[in-house]
Design a protein around this motif. Structure first.
Motif, PDB file in Angstrom:
ATOM      1  N   GLY A   1      -7.030  13.319  70.676  1.00 11.13           N
ATOM      2  CA  GLY A   1      -7.652  14.150  71.696  1.00 11.13           C
ATOM      3  C   GLY A   1      -8.550  15.223  71.120  1.00 11.13           C
ATOM      4  N   PHE A   2      -9.077  16.043  72.010  1.00  6.04           N
ATOM      5  CA  PHE A   2     -10.026  17.087  71.620  1.00  6.04           C
ATOM      6  C   PHE A   2      -9.423  18.046  70.603  1.00  6.04           C
ATOM      7  N   TRP A   3      -8.255  18.608  70.909  1.00  6.27           N
ATOM      8  CA  TRP A   3      -7.674  19.617  70.021  1.00  6.27           C
ATOM      9  C   TRP A   3      -7.193  19.016  68.714  1.00  6.27           C
ATOM     10  N   GLN A   4      -6.742  17.749  68.761  1.00 10.58           N
ATOM     11  CA  GLN A   4      -6.404  17.075  67.508  1.00 10.58           C
ATOM     12  C   GLN A   4      -7.655  16.896  66.655  1.00 10.58           C
ATOM     13  N   GLY A   5      -8.769  16.552  67.299  1.00  8.96           N
ATOM     14  CA  GLY A   5     -10.035  16.406  66.583  1.00  8.96           C
ATOM     15  C   GLY A   5     -10.505  17.709  65.965  1.00  8.96           C
ATOM     16  N   VAL A   6     -10.323  18.812  66.693  1.00 14.38           N
ATOM     17  CA  VAL A   6     -10.673  20.130  66.147  1.00 14.38           C
ATOM     18  C   VAL A   6      -9.782  20.432  64.943  1.00 14.38           C
ATOM     19  N   ALA A   7      -8.475  20.232  65.105  1.00 13.96           N
ATOM     20  CA  ALA A   7      -7.525  20.535  64.027  1.00 13.96           C
ATOM     21  C   ALA A   7      -7.752  19.647  62.806  1.00 13.96           C
ATOM     22  N   LEU A   8      -8.177  18.409  63.031  1.00 15.20           N
ATOM     23  CA  LEU A   8      -8.408  17.492  61.916  1.00 15.20           C
ATOM     24  C   LEU A   8      -9.431  18.051  60.931  1.00 15.20           C
ATOM     25  N   GLN A   9     -10.380  18.839  61.409  1.00 10.83           N
ATOM     26  CA  GLN A   9     -11.404  19.383  60.507  1.00 10.83           C
ATOM     27  C   GLN A   9     -10.797  20.311  59.471  1.00 10.83           C
ATOM     28  N   PHE A  10      -9.683  20.940  59.813  1.00 11.91           N
ATOM     29  CA  PHE A  10      -9.063  21.896  58.891  1.00 11.91           C
ATOM     30  C   PHE A  10      -8.195  21.233  57.826  1.00 11.91           C
ATOM     31  N   VAL A  11      -7.972  19.920  57.942  1.00 12.84           N
ATOM     32  CA  VAL A  11      -7.257  19.175  56.901  1.00 12.84           C
ATOM     33  C   VAL A  11      -8.132  18.044  56.354  1.00 12.84           C
ATOM     34  N   ASN A  12      -9.408  18.078  56.678  1.00 13.19           N
ATOM     35  CA  ASN A  12     -10.368  17.070  56.232  1.00 13.19           C
ATOM     36  C   ASN A  12     -11.083  17.603  54.985  1.00 13.19           C
ATOM     37  N   ILE A  13     -10.779  17.026  53.844  1.00 21.09           N
ATOM     38  CA  ILE A  13     -11.352  17.512  52.585  1.00 21.09           C
ATOM     39  C   ILE A  13     -12.871  17.402  52.588  1.00 21.09           C
ATOM     40  N   LYS A  14     -13.405  16.345  53.184  1.00 22.51           N
ATOM     41  CA  LYS A  14     -14.865  16.199  53.239  1.00 22.51           C
ATOM     42  C   LYS A  14     -15.483  17.349  54.041  1.00 22.51           C
ATOM     43  N   ALA A  15     -14.842  17.747  55.133  1.00 16.55           N
ATOM     44  CA  ALA A  15     -15.332  18.867  55.937  1.00 16.55           C
ATOM     45  C   ALA A  15     -15.265  20.173  55.135  1.00 16.55           C
ATOM     46  N   TRP A  16     -14.162  20.380  54.398  1.00 17.31           N
ATOM     47  CA  TRP A  16     -14.039  21.574  53.560  1.00 17.31           C
ATOM     48  C   TRP A  16     -15.116  21.609  52.481  1.00 17.31           C
ATOM     49  N   LEU A  17     -15.338  20.473  51.817  1.00 12.78           N
ATOM     50  CA  LEU A  17     -16.359  20.425  50.761  1.00 12.78           C
ATOM     51  C   LEU A  17     -17.731  20.789  51.308  1.00 12.78           C
ATOM     52  N   LEU A  18     -18.064  20.240  52.467  1.00 18.97           N
ATOM     53  CA  LEU A  18     -19.364  20.535  53.058  1.00 18.97           C
ATOM     54  C   LEU A  18     -19.463  22.001  53.462  1.00 18.97           C
TER      55      LEU A  18
END
Length: 199
Positions: A107-124
């Protein structure tokens, strides 16, 4: 922001946004299994979550994560665990009729939260903050340019992958094609998790 820096930002955004990763893989899989309308919550969640991550990194969270190894390890462990759990759920959907909310749903909030454990998102986020925002006299103005650009790239890339998944939906409905597609998408998530372990 000078044109050469803006161009470099666009090149980085294109490379990072349109190459396969957890977000694009999930966008494709959700649309292939449940249709484009069901995938849109996740497609919209990605730029929202990533924007929050970028803002927090610009505010100093990125420096804290880099400076505190246990925090980095915790983010990495959560990310790896979540990707493996999603891969397991995805690999269990052999038919379109079985790919319902109980089996494959982000869902939406899971998708938002996923960014905070997504290493690719952190690197960018860390790369952009370090290269385009922090230490610049016009850092706030640069953030005002970078943020909407990255929002557009995050949304467009995930929508593109979701549209591809939706286009494949009818073809995948035949025989065991969806099962093998889902297993391939699960393998991409597992490969991403393994990359995160090695990174």
């Amino acid at each position: 922001m000078p044109l050469v820096e803006f161009t470099a930002l666009l090149v980085l955004a294109t490379a990072m946004s349109f190459t396969p990763g957890p977000n694009t893989t999930l966008s494709t899989a959700l649309a292939a299994n449940r249709g484009l309308p069901a995938a849109m919550r996740f497609v919209v969640a990605v730029p929202v979550g990533w924007s929050l991550l970028l803002l927090l990194c610009a505010a100093g969270l990125g420096a804290a994560v880099v400076a505190v190894p246990p925090l980095r390890w915790a983010i990495k462990a959560l990310g790896i665990g979540y990707l493996l759990w999603l891969a397991f759920k995805l690999a269990q959907s052999p038919r379109l009729g079985e790919a319902d909310a109980s089996r494959l749903s982000v869902g939406f909030w899971q998708g938002v939260a996923l960014q905070f454990v997504n290493i690719k998102a952190w690197l960018l986020a860390l790369t952009i903050v370090a290269g385009w925002i922090i230490g610049k006299d016009d850092g706030a103005a640069r953030l005002g340019i970078v943020l909407p650009v990255m929002l557009v790239f995050a949304f467009t890339s995930n929508l593109t992958y979701a549209a591809l998944g939706a286009l494949l939906r009818h073809w995948l409905a035949r025989g065991r094609r969806l099962l093998w597609f889902n297993r391939a998408m699960a393998a991409v998530l597992v490969a991403t998790a393994l990359w995160m372990v090695a990174a």
